[in-house]
Motif scaffolding. Sequence first.
Motif, PDB file in Angstrom:
ATOM      1  N   ALA A 190      42.405-113.522  50.773  1.00 33.99           N
ATOM      2  CA  ALA A 190      41.409-112.682  51.419  1.00 33.99           C
ATOM      3  C   ALA A 190      40.100-112.469  50.299  1.00 33.99           C
ATOM      4  CB  ALA A 190      41.895-111.523  52.355  1.00 33.99           C
ATOM      5  N   ARG A 191      40.724-112.427  49.309  1.00 36.42           N
ATOM      6  CA  ARG A 191      39.684-112.176  48.028  1.00 36.42           C
ATOM      7  C   ARG A 191      39.737-113.096  47.074  1.00 36.42           C
ATOM      8  NH1 ARG A 191      42.445-108.044  49.841  1.00 36.42           N
ATOM      9  NH2 ARG A 191      43.699-107.969  47.759  1.00 36.42           N
ATOM     10  N   LEU A 192      38.745-113.191  46.386  1.00 38.82           N
ATOM     11  CA  LEU A 192      38.632-114.432  45.345  1.00 38.82           C
ATOM     12  C   LEU A 192      37.652-113.445  44.035  1.00 38.82           C
ATOM     13  CD1 LEU A 192      38.979-117.058  44.042  1.00 38.82           C
ATOM     14  CD2 LEU A 192      36.730-117.443  44.831  1.00 38.82           C
ATOM     15  N   THR A 193      38.676-113.312  43.050  1.00 41.56           N
ATOM     16  CA  THR A 193      37.735-112.758  41.836  1.00 41.56           C
ATOM     17  C   THR A 193      37.113-113.930  40.809  1.00 41.56           C
ATOM     18  OG1 THR A 193      39.687-112.699  40.398  1.00 41.56           O
ATOM     19  CG2 THR A 193      38.960-110.884  41.770  1.00 41.56           C
ATOM     20  N   LEU A 194      35.775-113.455  40.401  1.00 41.45           N
ATOM     21  CA  LEU A 194      35.387-114.177  39.647  1.00 41.45           C
ATOM     22  C   LEU A 194      34.898-113.592  38.258  1.00 41.45           C
ATOM     23  CD1 LEU A 194      32.639-116.139  41.783  1.00 41.45           C
ATOM     24  CD2 LEU A 194      34.719-117.090  41.188  1.00 41.45           C
ATOM     25  N   SER A 195      35.285-113.835  37.029  1.00 47.50           N
ATOM     26  CA  SER A 195      35.285-113.246  35.742  1.00 47.50           C
ATOM     27  C   SER A 195      34.766-114.038  34.689  1.00 47.50           C
ATOM     28  CB  SER A 195      36.622-112.460  35.863  1.00 47.50           C
ATOM     29  OG  SER A 195      37.347-113.295  35.409  1.00 47.50           O
ATOM     30  N   ALA A 196      34.051-113.490  33.787  1.00 49.82           N
ATOM     31  CA  ALA A 196      33.634-114.120  32.536  1.00 49.82           C
ATOM     32  C   ALA A 196      33.061-112.814  31.733  1.00 49.82           C
ATOM     33  CB  ALA A 196      32.713-115.146  32.823  1.00 49.82           C
ATOM     34  N   LEU A 249      34.381-119.502  35.536  1.00 47.67           N
ATOM     35  CA  LEU A 249      34.234-118.145  35.817  1.00 47.67           C
ATOM     36  C   LEU A 249      35.666-117.804  36.401  1.00 47.67           C
ATOM     37  CD1 LEU A 249      30.980-117.718  38.107  1.00 47.67           C
ATOM     38  CD2 LEU A 249      31.402-117.177  35.628  1.00 47.67           C
ATOM     39  N   ASN A 250      36.594-118.469  36.014  1.00 49.19           N
ATOM     40  CA  ASN A 250      38.083-117.916  36.210  1.00 49.19           C
ATOM     41  C   ASN A 250      38.555-117.544  37.677  1.00 49.19           C
ATOM     42  OD1 ASN A 250      38.638-118.297  33.206  1.00 49.19           O
ATOM     43  ND2 ASN A 250      37.321-116.381  32.881  1.00 49.19           N
ATOM     44  N   PRO A 251      38.065-118.358  38.364  1.00 53.74           N
ATOM     45  CA  PRO A 251      38.518-117.804  39.621  1.00 53.74           C
ATOM     46  C   PRO A 251      39.858-117.672  40.039  1.00 53.74           C
ATOM     47  CG  PRO A 251      38.029-120.155  39.664  1.00 53.74           C
ATOM     48  CD  PRO A 251      37.715-119.978  38.438  1.00 53.74           C
ATOM     49  N   ALA A 252      40.156-116.719  40.554  1.00 50.69           N
ATOM     50  CA  ALA A 252      41.731-116.328  41.188  1.00 50.69           C
ATOM     51  C   ALA A 252      41.668-115.712  42.608  1.00 50.69           C
ATOM     52  CB  ALA A 252      42.288-115.554  40.105  1.00 50.69           C
ATOM     53  N   PHE A 253      42.465-116.167  43.416  1.00 49.07           N
ATOM     54  CA  PHE A 253      42.894-115.743  44.632  1.00 49.07           C
ATOM     55  C   PHE A 253      43.622-114.389  44.668  1.00 49.07           C
ATOM     56  CE2 PHE A 253      40.983-119.541  46.321  1.00 49.07           C
ATOM     57  CZ  PHE A 253      40.178-119.220  47.283  1.00 49.07           C
ATOM     58  N   ALA A 254      43.603-113.635  45.456  1.00 53.77           N
ATOM     59  CA  ALA A 254      44.427-112.428  45.878  1.00 53.77           C
ATOM     60  C   ALA A 254      45.797-113.207  46.670  1.00 53.77           C
ATOM     61  CB  ALA A 254      44.004-111.224  46.576  1.00 53.77           C
ATOM     62  N   TYR A 270      33.299-123.632  42.516  1.00 51.32           N
ATOM     63  CA  TYR A 270      32.020-123.219  41.879  1.00 51.32           C
ATOM     64  C   TYR A 270      32.514-122.404  40.734  1.00 51.32           C
ATOM     65  CZ  TYR A 270      28.096-120.486  40.106  1.00 51.32           C
ATOM     66  OH  TYR A 270      27.260-119.767  39.393  1.00 51.32           O
ATOM     67  N   GLY A 271      33.524-121.432  40.914  1.00 50.61           N
ATOM     68  CA  GLY A 271      33.952-120.648  39.860  1.00 50.61           C
ATOM     69  C   GLY A 271      34.553-121.352  38.860  1.00 50.61           C
ATOM     70  N   ASN A 272      35.187-122.440  39.309  1.00 51.96           N
ATOM     71  CA  ASN A 272      36.122-123.390  38.433  1.00 51.96           C
ATOM     72  C   ASN A 272      35.220-124.007  37.552  1.00 51.96           C
ATOM     73  OD1 ASN A 272      38.277-124.755  37.047  1.00 51.96           O
ATOM     74  ND2 ASN A 272      38.272-126.496  38.809  1.00 51.96           N
ATOM     75  N   LEU A 273      33.932-124.747  38.182  1.00 54.99           N
ATOM     76  CA  LEU A 273      33.015-125.526  37.474  1.00 54.99           C
ATOM     77  C   LEU A 273      32.328-124.733  36.713  1.00 54.99           C
ATOM     78  CD1 LEU A 273      32.123-127.895  40.170  1.00 54.99           C
ATOM     79  CD2 LEU A 273      33.392-128.510  38.384  1.00 54.99           C
ATOM     80  N   ARG A 274      31.949-123.477  36.989  1.00 55.97           N
ATOM     81  CA  ARG A 274      31.092-122.522  36.054  1.00 55.97           C
ATOM     82  C   ARG A 274      31.732-121.697  35.035  1.00 55.97           C
ATOM     83  NH1 ARG A 274      26.577-121.378  33.810  1.00 55.97           N
ATOM     84  NH2 ARG A 274      25.003-120.456  35.154  1.00 55.97           N
TER      85      ARG A 274
END
Length: 249
Positions: free
Chosen positions: A219-225, A210-215, A204-208
């Motif tokens: 255990a954590r995924l950041t979504l940013s824009a 939102l630059n998804p990046a896993f720790a 979802y983050g990739n398609l939207r």
Amino acid sequence: MSRTVFRVRNVNGQLPLSTLMDDAGILSLEHQFHLQDVLGEHNWRVDMNAPVFEFTFPSGETLTCESFHFLGSAAPGPASWMWAWANPSGFPEALTQLAGSVRDLGERHGVAELTSAEVPFADLPGAPDMPHNAVGPPTEAAKVLTGRWTSYNGEVGGGTRASFLVEHPAFRLPAPAPARTAGLLQQAVSGLPLTDHRRAVYTYGNLRGLNPAFADDGARLTLSAEGLALTVSFDEYGRVKNVEGALDR
């Protein structure tokens, strides 16, 4: 109109339909929520020969889709889904061509449910027993494979439901906002039949955008824009545990 298409990855030439449902699930849900906001109370009609797909509102105003695509239908009698390209009714090729492209992609990725003309409900993920549920899996797969994200399905007689992908500028999503995105993620993981939360949220983050990046520990995924920064945490089973961030809008 640009298309956002996810480049699927399969293993040993096989891709489960449930994985495509994970890939499509959250962005598809966001589009359906937006469609509900746009349409509200309405009636619909389709003329496959004209072709016209139109929504009518209590005010008397209408919204006519720029284009639409017939994917297939789920019938209660045979308890099966039939792809539009296999329907013997002889619908215009322009309306079934997209379904044919889904079949071709299904062949490429080894997804049997996308290449069989007719698929028993029992062979679909979750083994749905009603047409309104059976339209879901093939429609979700068609969305993520074609990049057309707004669907509509309705009864067309005898309990059979037909599924379409519909297009109109009003159906395009607004820019993502923190509170809406966090709420969407929470609704998606609690209400959708997702099998892999990490994959679903990352996709979802990739398609939207939102630059998804896993720790490093996953255990954590950041979504940013611009104007949005969310952290999604997962439990030891890979399920979404929490969504945190600035949720002021």
